[in-house]
Write an enzyme that holds these catalytic residues in place. Structure first.
Site, PDB file in Angstrom:
ATOM      1  N   ARG A  42       0.842  -1.271  -0.028  1.00 35.85           N
ATOM      2  CA  ARG A  42       0.095  -0.183  -0.018  1.00 35.85           C
ATOM      3  C   ARG A  42       0.870   1.526   0.029  1.00 35.85           C
ATOM      4  O   ARG A  42       0.237   2.029  -0.600  1.00 35.85           O
ATOM      5  CB  ARG A  42      -0.817   0.030   1.241  1.00 35.85           C
ATOM      6  CG  ARG A  42      -2.157   0.920   1.056  1.00 35.85           C
ATOM      7  CD  ARG A  42      -3.203   0.586   2.203  1.00 35.85           C
ATOM      8  NE  ARG A  42      -3.580   1.605   2.680  1.00 35.85           N
ATOM      9  CZ  ARG A  42      -4.777   2.324   2.393  1.00 35.85           C
ATOM     10  NH1 ARG A  42      -5.642   1.502   1.370  1.00 35.85           N
ATOM     11  NH2 ARG A  42      -5.422   3.363   2.995  1.00 35.85           N
ATOM     12  N   LEU A  68      -7.110   7.965  -1.002  1.00 42.03           N
ATOM     13  CA  LEU A  68      -7.301   6.454  -1.110  1.00 42.03           C
ATOM     14  C   LEU A  68      -8.013   5.936   0.020  1.00 42.03           C
ATOM     15  O   LEU A  68      -7.781   6.414   1.175  1.00 42.03           O
ATOM     16  CB  LEU A  68      -5.780   5.924  -1.065  1.00 42.03           C
ATOM     17  CG  LEU A  68      -5.411   4.609  -0.759  1.00 42.03           C
ATOM     18  CD1 LEU A  68      -6.173   3.473  -1.699  1.00 42.03           C
ATOM     19  CD2 LEU A  68      -3.970   4.220  -0.997  1.00 42.03           C
ATOM     20  N   SER A  69      -9.239   5.181  -0.011  1.00 44.86           N
ATOM     21  CA  SER A  69     -10.085   4.662   0.922  1.00 44.86           C
ATOM     22  C   SER A  69      -9.189   3.954   2.084  1.00 44.86           C
ATOM     23  O   SER A  69      -8.167   3.332   1.723  1.00 44.86           O
ATOM     24  CB  SER A  69     -11.057   4.002   0.438  1.00 44.86           C
ATOM     25  OG  SER A  69     -11.916   4.611  -0.713  1.00 44.86           O
ATOM     26  N   GLN A  70      -9.693   3.895   3.340  1.00 46.75           N
ATOM     27  CA  GLN A  70      -9.145   3.250   4.266  1.00 46.75           C
ATOM     28  C   GLN A  70      -9.293   1.614   3.701  1.00 46.75           C
ATOM     29  O   GLN A  70     -10.099   1.267   3.415  1.00 46.75           O
ATOM     30  CB  GLN A  70      -9.874   3.247   5.607  1.00 46.75           C
ATOM     31  CG  GLN A  70     -11.334   2.982   5.702  1.00 46.75           C
ATOM     32  CD  GLN A  70     -11.889   3.195   7.278  1.00 46.75           C
ATOM     33  OE1 GLN A  70     -12.790   3.863   7.095  1.00 46.75           O
ATOM     34  NE2 GLN A  70     -11.331   2.398   8.169  1.00 46.75           N
ATOM     35  N   PHE A 211     -17.417   8.859   1.358  1.00 51.72           N
ATOM     36  CA  PHE A 211     -16.490   8.870   0.045  1.00 51.72           C
ATOM     37  C   PHE A 211     -16.425  10.351  -0.791  1.00 51.72           C
ATOM     38  O   PHE A 211     -17.257  11.152  -0.212  1.00 51.72           O
ATOM     39  CB  PHE A 211     -17.084   8.059  -1.030  1.00 51.72           C
ATOM     40  CG  PHE A 211     -16.721   6.499  -0.892  1.00 51.72           C
ATOM     41  CD1 PHE A 211     -15.616   6.104  -1.480  1.00 51.72           C
ATOM     42  CD2 PHE A 211     -17.149   5.555   0.161  1.00 51.72           C
ATOM     43  CE1 PHE A 211     -15.186   4.545  -1.274  1.00 51.72           C
ATOM     44  CE2 PHE A 211     -16.898   4.442   0.274  1.00 51.72           C
ATOM     45  CZ  PHE A 211     -15.755   3.781  -0.375  1.00 51.72           C
TER      46      PHE A 211
END
Ligand code: SAH
Length: 222
Positions: A42, A68-70, A211
């Site tokens: 990541r 960038l999403s969790q 989001f």
């Protein structure tokens, strides 16, 4: 990129194991999904200065007001992809950093991903190439229109939130057992799963999420 790839040493193996444990505790049980967090480093998907945040369960800024999403959300959405009746071909709306794209490329046959901000797409393309994920195709496009020439898709996954499920995307799902997975809503968003059975849509609200909004048109300047 090469030095960064070589730099994956003991420390990051340990930090990755810790993240995977955390995801397991949060209810992510599919080993194929958990294993993606070993296979897709990541830290390559965020600016070097933010690399230390890459293995925490938080969202990370990627520039151009995008995030960038969790990891938990990436994992949860990937589980929902694998639980779909069919999941060979997946269209992603919002390539962003390319992290979710690479996770998907590890668990399904073919990934198509569209992005509206060109510089983000260019960086994502370089990362996908460095990881040698050849079952992935990217396109600069407004995701509200889907990717008509590659349709139909078994699953469409959206990583930006529209206020309503876009009709074009529902239309580009396979007629029997196609699944749309995306955050839907404005002030209040829910991760939503829509299963298509012919003319019938079965809509499930999974959980509240945050989001970035899905926006229209493409942006080519850097
Ligand atoms: N999946 C990404 C998440 C990035 S955030 C990742 O793993 O990093 C959401 C992304 O959706 C942003 O890059 C944003 O530019 C993109 N986006 C928003 N509206 C879009 C649209 N209509 N079409 C394509 N991409 C869109």
């Amino acid at each position: 990129m090469k030095e960064q790839l070589n730099g994956i040493g003991m420390t990051s193996a340990r930090t990755r194991a810790r993240l995977i444990e955390r995801l397991f505790e949060q209810g992510i049980r599919d080993p194929r999904v958990l294993d993606c967090f070993n296979k897709v480093p990541r830290h390559l998907f965020v600016d070097e200065a933010l690399g230390h945040k890459a293995y925490e369960d938080i969202s990370v800024p990627i520039g151009y007001a995008q995030t960038l999403s969790q990891p938990y959300i990436v994992a949860r959405m990937t589980e929902l992809v694998l639980q779909a009746p069919h999941h060979e071909t997946v269209l992603e709306i919002g390539t962003g950093s390319g992290f979710q794209t690479c996770v998907l490329a590890n668990v399904v046959s073919e990934v198509f991903s569209v992005e509206r901000i060109e510089p983000l797409q260019q960086k994502a393309r370089a990362r996908i190439r460095a990881l040698k994920l050849y079952n992935t195709q990217l396109k600069m496009a407004d995701g509200f229109l889907g990717w008509p020439t590659q349709a139909p898709f078994d699953v469409i996954i959206g990583t930006a939130a529209p206020s309503e499920p876009p009709k074009e995307l529902v239309d580009q799902l396979i007629p029997d057992g196609g699944r749309l997975i995306m955050p839907i809503g404005e002030e209040e968003q829910y991760l939503t799963v829509i299963d298509k059975h012919g003319d019938e849509l079965d809509i499930q609200k999974i959980e509240p999420v945050v989001f970035v909004p899905m926006l229209q048109g493409v942006k080519r300047e850097s």
